[in-house]
Write an enzyme that holds these catalytic residues in place. Structure first.
Site, PDB file in Angstrom:
ATOM      1  N   ASP A 183      -1.760  17.227  -3.632  1.00 32.04           N
ATOM      2  CA  ASP A 183      -1.857  15.836  -3.191  1.00 32.04           C
ATOM      3  C   ASP A 183      -1.562  15.686  -1.708  1.00 32.04           C
ATOM      4  O   ASP A 183      -2.134  14.828  -1.036  1.00 32.04           O
ATOM      5  CB  ASP A 183      -0.903  14.966  -4.003  1.00 32.04           C
ATOM      6  CG  ASP A 183      -1.419  14.698  -5.416  1.00 32.04           C
ATOM      7  OD1 ASP A 183      -2.619  14.944  -5.656  1.00 32.04           O
ATOM      8  OD2 ASP A 183      -0.626  14.262  -6.265  1.00 32.04           O
ATOM      9  N   TYR A 206       6.705   7.833  -4.015  1.00 41.32           N
ATOM     10  CA  TYR A 206       8.039   7.465  -3.529  1.00 41.32           C
ATOM     11  C   TYR A 206       8.518   6.168  -4.180  1.00 41.32           C
ATOM     12  O   TYR A 206       9.692   6.012  -4.520  1.00 41.32           O
ATOM     13  CB  TYR A 206       7.982   7.323  -2.001  1.00 41.32           C
ATOM     14  CG  TYR A 206       9.320   7.119  -1.322  1.00 41.32           C
ATOM     15  CD1 TYR A 206      10.486   7.669  -1.840  1.00 41.32           C
ATOM     16  CD2 TYR A 206       9.405   6.385  -0.145  1.00 41.32           C
ATOM     17  CE1 TYR A 206      11.702   7.497  -1.209  1.00 41.32           C
ATOM     18  CE2 TYR A 206      10.629   6.203   0.493  1.00 41.32           C
ATOM     19  CZ  TYR A 206      11.768   6.758  -0.043  1.00 41.32           C
ATOM     20  OH  TYR A 206      12.969   6.583   0.585  1.00 41.32           O
ATOM     21  N   ALA A 260      18.116   1.370  -1.919  1.00 40.30           N
ATOM     22  CA  ALA A 260      19.583   1.227  -1.821  1.00 40.30           C
ATOM     23  C   ALA A 260      19.980  -0.062  -1.105  1.00 40.30           C
ATOM     24  O   ALA A 260      20.627  -0.032  -0.045  1.00 40.30           O
ATOM     25  CB  ALA A 260      20.184   2.449  -1.112  1.00 40.30           C
TER      26      ALA A 260
END
Length: 268
Positions: A46, A164, A186
């Site tokens: 990829d 991601y 986060a």
């Protein structure tokens, strides 16, 4: 038909590239053309296909991609390294069938002289800080939405939602939905600072703008591209009018790809 090969030239990829070139040169229906191809064969994984996409970015509307994977995982790649003969036969019988996926349009405005960049991404873009908290105003369709505090934000396409975006807790979106997704990395949420705290899905006719409080010390990624050490004034994201096209010889259904990539073979 004009065919180009884009390979990482590592190990098995190098051998496959040599085989492909020989068979294309021997074919009466195919012509090797690395400058103006109709089909681009990506050989690797990829990451190689992402590199091929960015290499041929300027001609994206006129090219279809085919992926051969020579490693362990290939979400965008339909062919294995031992299937070169079958692929060549499919190319010779091509009738321009294709499947397309949405792309992300990214506009970056810098504070060093008013310059700007416009980039297309296949998977995602992320704005992050490494050592300190990133503070960024988030606007949706030019309306203030929130002031984000945390490590960063990831904006992804539907196919990029498995990359991601998934790792930071985002949802997986079917690419038939022409939408983009914002996922938090986060985030800080307490009595003083609040963010939405969940992924947000944005329709194609709307856009998202990020305006960081500190224009310096940010890291911006667009697929494999990295932008740092430049003062970023703002970044705008929207689903592009352009799309990526894959030659649909035996292109796997999206959810089959997801199941095979992350769950494996289930036996009843």
């Amino acid at each position: 038909m004009r065919v180009a090969i884009f390979s990482n030239m590592v190990g098995a990829s190098s051998d496959v590239t040599v085989q492909l070139r020989k068979k294309i040169d021997a074919s009466k229906k195919l012509t090797f053309d690395g400058l103006n191809p109709e089909i681009v064969i990506s050989v690797g994984g990829d990451g190689t296909l992402l590199s091929a996409f960015h290499h041929f970015n300027d001609a994206i509307d006129h090219i279809r991609f085919v992926g051969i994977h020579t490693g362990h995982l290939g979400f965008y790649t339909d062919w294995r390294d031992y299937e070169v003969d079958q692929l060549i036969k499919s190319l010779e019988m091509d009738n321009r069938q294709s499947v397309s996926y949405p792309l992300l349009k990214i506009k970056i405005h810098y504070a060093d002289g008013g310059s700007s960049d416009q980039i297309l991404a296949l998977n995602e873009s992320a704005l992050k800080r490494v050592s300190t908290t990133m503070v960024t105003d988030v606007y949706i369709k030019d309306v203030f939405f929130e002031k984000f505090r945390g490590d960063g934000l990831c904006i992804s396409t539907p196919t990029g939602s498995t990359a991601y975006n998934k790792a930071v807790g985002g949802a997986i979106i079917d690419p038939r939905l022409n939408a983009m997704q914002i996922s938090e990395i986060a985030s800080i949420n307490n009595r003083v600072f609040r963010t939405m705290g969940s992924p947000i899905i944005i329709p194609p006719e709307e856009w998202v703008t990020l305006i960081p409080d500190d224009i310096y010390h940010n890291i911006l990624t667009c697929d494999q591209l990295l932008i740092k050490d430049r003062p970023i004034r703002s970044i705008s994201y929207q689903i592009s009018k352009h799309r990526i096209y894959f030659a649909k010889y035996r292109h796997s259904h999206f959810w089959n790809r997801v199941s095979n990539s992350f769950i494996g073979v289930n036996k009843k």
